[in-house]
Motif scaffolding. Sequence first.
Motif, PDB file in Angstrom:
ATOM      1  N   SER A 162      14.849 -11.644  -4.412  1.00 42.92           N
ATOM      2  CA  SER A 162      16.026 -13.366  -4.263  1.00 42.92           C
ATOM      3  C   SER A 162      15.508 -12.592  -2.836  1.00 42.92           C
ATOM      4  O   SER A 162      15.738 -14.157  -2.052  1.00 42.92           O
ATOM      5  N   ASP A 163      15.204 -12.035  -2.026  1.00 44.20           N
ATOM      6  CA  ASP A 163      14.322 -11.983  -0.531  1.00 44.20           C
ATOM      7  C   ASP A 163      13.640 -11.799  -0.350  1.00 44.20           C
ATOM      8  O   ASP A 163      13.676 -10.353  -0.527  1.00 44.20           O
ATOM      9  N   ALA A 164      12.054 -12.351   0.180  1.00 41.06           N
ATOM     10  CA  ALA A 164      11.673 -11.727   0.314  1.00 41.06           C
ATOM     11  C   ALA A 164      10.299 -10.461   1.408  1.00 41.06           C
ATOM     12  O   ALA A 164       9.983  -9.877   2.216  1.00 41.06           O
ATOM     13  N   THR A 165      11.927 -10.998   2.544  1.00 42.65           N
ATOM     14  CA  THR A 165      11.600  -9.911   3.634  1.00 42.65           C
ATOM     15  C   THR A 165      12.764  -8.469   3.266  1.00 42.65           C
ATOM     16  O   THR A 165      12.700  -7.767   4.457  1.00 42.65           O
ATOM     17  N   LEU A 166      13.249  -8.408   2.031  1.00 41.98           N
ATOM     18  CA  LEU A 166      13.564  -7.117   2.237  1.00 41.98           C
ATOM     19  C   LEU A 166      12.367  -6.613   0.613  1.00 41.98           C
ATOM     20  O   LEU A 166      12.307  -6.833   0.008  1.00 41.98           O
ATOM     21  N   ASP A 226       1.169  -1.104  -0.095  1.00 38.62           N
ATOM     22  CA  ASP A 226      -0.128   0.058   0.133  1.00 38.62           C
ATOM     23  C   ASP A 226       0.943   1.213   0.019  1.00 38.62           C
ATOM     24  O   ASP A 226       0.110   2.428  -0.397  1.00 38.62           O
ATOM     25  N   LEU A 227       2.087   1.108   0.839  1.00 42.94           N
ATOM     26  CA  LEU A 227       2.746   2.479   0.278  1.00 42.94           C
ATOM     27  C   LEU A 227       3.609   2.883  -0.638  1.00 42.94           C
ATOM     28  O   LEU A 227       4.478   3.512  -0.908  1.00 42.94           O
ATOM     29  N   GLY A 228       3.397   1.481  -1.698  1.00 45.84           N
ATOM     30  CA  GLY A 228       4.728   1.422  -3.085  1.00 45.84           C
ATOM     31  C   GLY A 228       5.213   1.269  -3.157  1.00 45.84           C
ATOM     32  O   GLY A 228       6.271   1.013  -3.727  1.00 45.84           O
ATOM     33  N   MET A 229       5.710   0.362  -2.000  1.00 45.52           N
ATOM     34  CA  MET A 229       7.042  -0.771  -1.486  1.00 45.52           C
ATOM     35  C   MET A 229       6.702  -1.578  -2.517  1.00 45.52           C
ATOM     36  O   MET A 229       6.157  -2.141  -2.744  1.00 45.52           O
ATOM     37  N   GLN A 230       8.230  -2.314  -3.274  1.00 44.56           N
ATOM     38  CA  GLN A 230       8.395  -3.667  -4.105  1.00 44.56           C
ATOM     39  C   GLN A 230       9.139  -4.814  -3.342  1.00 44.56           C
ATOM     40  O   GLN A 230       9.868  -4.288  -2.586  1.00 44.56           O
ATOM     41  N   ARG A 231       8.415  -6.065  -3.056  1.00 46.52           N
ATOM     42  CA  ARG A 231       9.065  -6.639  -2.712  1.00 46.52           C
ATOM     43  C   ARG A 231      10.523  -7.488  -3.161  1.00 46.52           C
ATOM     44  O   ARG A 231      10.014  -7.978  -4.620  1.00 46.52           O
ATOM     45  N   SER A 232      11.858  -8.270  -2.723  1.00 42.00           N
ATOM     46  CA  SER A 232      12.638  -8.456  -3.459  1.00 42.00           C
ATOM     47  C   SER A 232      11.886  -9.787  -3.440  1.00 42.00           C
ATOM     48  O   SER A 232      11.715 -10.621  -3.370  1.00 42.00           O
ATOM     49  N   ALA A 239      14.561   4.313  -0.717  1.00 41.61           N
ATOM     50  CA  ALA A 239      14.733   2.978   0.484  1.00 41.61           C
ATOM     51  C   ALA A 239      14.713   1.755   0.630  1.00 41.61           C
ATOM     52  O   ALA A 239      14.506   1.407  -0.483  1.00 41.61           O
ATOM     53  N   LEU A 240      14.955   1.384   2.003  1.00 43.04           N
ATOM     54  CA  LEU A 240      15.382  -0.122   1.867  1.00 43.04           C
ATOM     55  C   LEU A 240      14.212  -0.627   3.011  1.00 43.04           C
ATOM     56  O   LEU A 240      15.728   0.018   4.204  1.00 43.04           O
ATOM     57  N   ILE A 241      14.125  -1.365   3.333  1.00 37.69           N
ATOM     58  CA  ILE A 241      13.639  -2.154   4.710  1.00 37.69           C
ATOM     59  C   ILE A 241      14.127  -3.673   4.794  1.00 37.69           C
ATOM     60  O   ILE A 241      13.460  -4.268   4.045  1.00 37.69           O
ATOM     61  N   SER A 242      14.378  -3.951   5.882  1.00 38.88           N
ATOM     62  CA  SER A 242      15.041  -5.457   5.853  1.00 38.88           C
ATOM     63  C   SER A 242      14.131  -6.159   7.423  1.00 38.88           C
ATOM     64  O   SER A 242      14.152  -5.290   8.028  1.00 38.88           O
ATOM     65  N   VAL A 243      13.048  -7.275   7.405  1.00 40.51           N
ATOM     66  CA  VAL A 243      12.089  -7.826   8.413  1.00 40.51           C
ATOM     67  C   VAL A 243      12.877  -8.441   8.718  1.00 40.51           C
ATOM     68  O   VAL A 243      12.950  -9.988   8.165  1.00 40.51           O
ATOM     69  N   PHE A 244      12.702  -8.903   9.947  1.00 43.81           N
ATOM     70  CA  PHE A 244      12.650  -9.532  10.648  1.00 43.81           C
ATOM     71  C   PHE A 244      11.274 -10.217  11.674  1.00 43.81           C
ATOM     72  O   PHE A 244      11.517  -9.618  12.535  1.00 43.81           O
ATOM     73  N   VAL A 245      10.701 -10.990  11.647  1.00 45.82           N
ATOM     74  CA  VAL A 245       9.550 -10.735  12.045  1.00 45.82           C
ATOM     75  C   VAL A 245       8.863  -9.246  12.382  1.00 45.82           C
ATOM     76  O   VAL A 245       8.207  -8.617  11.281  1.00 45.82           O
ATOM     77  N   ASP A 246       9.166  -8.985  13.404  1.00 47.69           N
ATOM     78  CA  ASP A 246       8.703  -7.598  14.350  1.00 47.69           C
ATOM     79  C   ASP A 246       9.512  -6.883  13.864  1.00 47.69           C
ATOM     80  O   ASP A 246       9.460  -5.300  14.769  1.00 47.69           O
TER      81      ASP A 246
END
Length: 681
Positions: A318-322, A310-316, A337-344
């Motif tokens: 190669s890594d579904a959490t990036l 919804d924010l317009g970010m795309q999921r990589s 901008a980059l966001i890496s997610v580890f659960v919460d």
Amino acid sequence: VRVPRVLIELEQQGLYLHHADQDADLNELLLNTHDIGETDEEPILSETSQEQSHASFNPENLFERTDEQFIEVADLFWTHFDPNLDFRSQITDLNLEHLQHVHLQFEPTEKLKGDHRNLSSKDLQYNPDMILELKNMSPDEKRRHIEAIVKEMSFMADQGVTRISLVPEGRKALPTRLVLKVKFDASGTYERHKARWVALGFLARIGLEFYSTYAPTTMLTTSRILFAVAAKHGLNVSHCDLPQAFLSTPVDRPIWVQLPRGVSLKSDVVREFQKKHPGGKPALRLLRALYGLQSSPALFSKRLAAFMSDLGMQRSRSDATLYHYKSVDADGNTRWALISVFVDDLLITGTDKDFIAKFKARANDTFGKHQSVTWNETVSSFLGLQIAHNPSFTQWTISAGTKINNLLKAIDVESFKPNVRNCWQSSWPETFRKIRQEGKAPELTSRQRKIRDNFRSIVGSLIYISISCRPDIATIVNKSCVGMQDPQYQHIVWIERCLAYLASSPSVGLVFRQDGNPITSDILNVLADKYEDLSHLRDTPYVCFSDADFASSDDPNLRSTSGHCIYLFGSPITWPSKRQTLTAKSTMEAELIAASSAADECSWLHQLLTSLDFLIPHDESSLPGIPLLVANLAALKTANHPRTNAASKHIALRQFRIRDYPGEHDVTPCIRCLWVPTKLN
């Protein structure tokens, strides 16, 4: 019985289900199910198979089977059914053959038959003597934990997580428990006593309480890539902790749970419930996901992915959490901008300050309704690791000093310090050679016995330390893992010396620099100056070194050990060390197997950076291939040329996949296999 792939896809696409022909027979339906795109072909089962299945299949047995196809059908059936009616009696009323696209999505807040009202903190009473987790605690510790329990349960009740309800026939309420913990920050400073209400999700039945459970988790390599990028561009890295992440996620099916032992409903609440449901025993129906449920991580991951989209970010890919975001400002400059997610836990960096501010505001609105989102403008700890930086953000350091010190305290840290010098001795000293000859190990010291008794726990901690920020112990930890089930004398001594080494350098860690990395100045530039074929290494943003320890005498089966290290902007981002799964006949074969494994990792990194093409400026249509440096000429020639001879014809085809990565014709090259002197590898 083969169930069509569409059943799996429906679960992930929001359960687009299909109404049923009430007169169809379930057996006939399952036997005539086709794969997608095969509607004009013959049924999957032969006539003989159909007769056998007609004779053996019974809808009543659907819930006693765990085969994947039956699980998928049960999950799809469940979404059709009225949860207030008997589950099994409705099975034969379904026919999924005639497809009518109707979106049926379970709404957890909708009132079901048997529901009473939402649980409130005033409805609960506590009996500390019944809480098993509080036994054998000092009075002060017990008091602190009781306060944490009351706070947790009151919070959960007042936030509308559960509803008092009657469990329908054929369903069971999952038991729950309390998990108590004393929390410390990454520096070891006390924060608070914490209680967590957790469901015993391992008792849940697949197809009823859950089906989809997969949730991606970030790789540490991706996190290190983010820090390498931040150091290269001189960017700040922020940390975000989404509070009570699962509790903000609605469940996708009715699930009933019990209160934990020592916590119960007040008697007047029970009487009020039984007036409406005579003889019924009240339970709690979940409106939102609870920690411990099999499906909670998957539900939260889907919700977070939708939020990012919804924010317009795309999921990589190669890594579904990036996730990444890219825009162009009025001056034509690319902002990202980059966001890496580890659960919460989220790591955030980038040049688009406006988007990062927007992300923070939206995250507070979405996930901070019940408890404010925790923001660290500059990350100081992540996954138990200490993060440091210089004022200009051109140097970041990751270390595991607190984890190392906690590990050493449990094994008498002071006794290790006098033996630090032993760490640099040979991994197979004369003592080990004597053991192999005589078949008898010397008696263990008291410290070694303690290591033996806690071997799994110690090695598990060392594995995390080695893969997170200490590549210097990766090989010895890898070799010690062989003794995980039955540690021998050499494994115990290796771990003892590894701990002694860590005791002398607990704060050592990874350093990510913008400029002046030793790998660039001391190795790559030297190679570029000395060898004309390697001149391009001077400007390469990434490089991979591959090597193998052929037929190590440490291994009784003489298996070789593969290892490689990949650098991005002069900083190490991955350094696996692994014993090879087959016995290599020659140094060339061992080196080729190691290079093939390194090429797989390089291919992944190339794909990831290609999708993030704004990170590395380049003139070509695609990023240049990653230089893969190999110290063995025979392995290099075998990798670069499609030749087969007596020395290589027996090698498995999977090892020759390395030949595909350099690219031919229109294929984009991922790697470039090059030679490097052994002393610089």
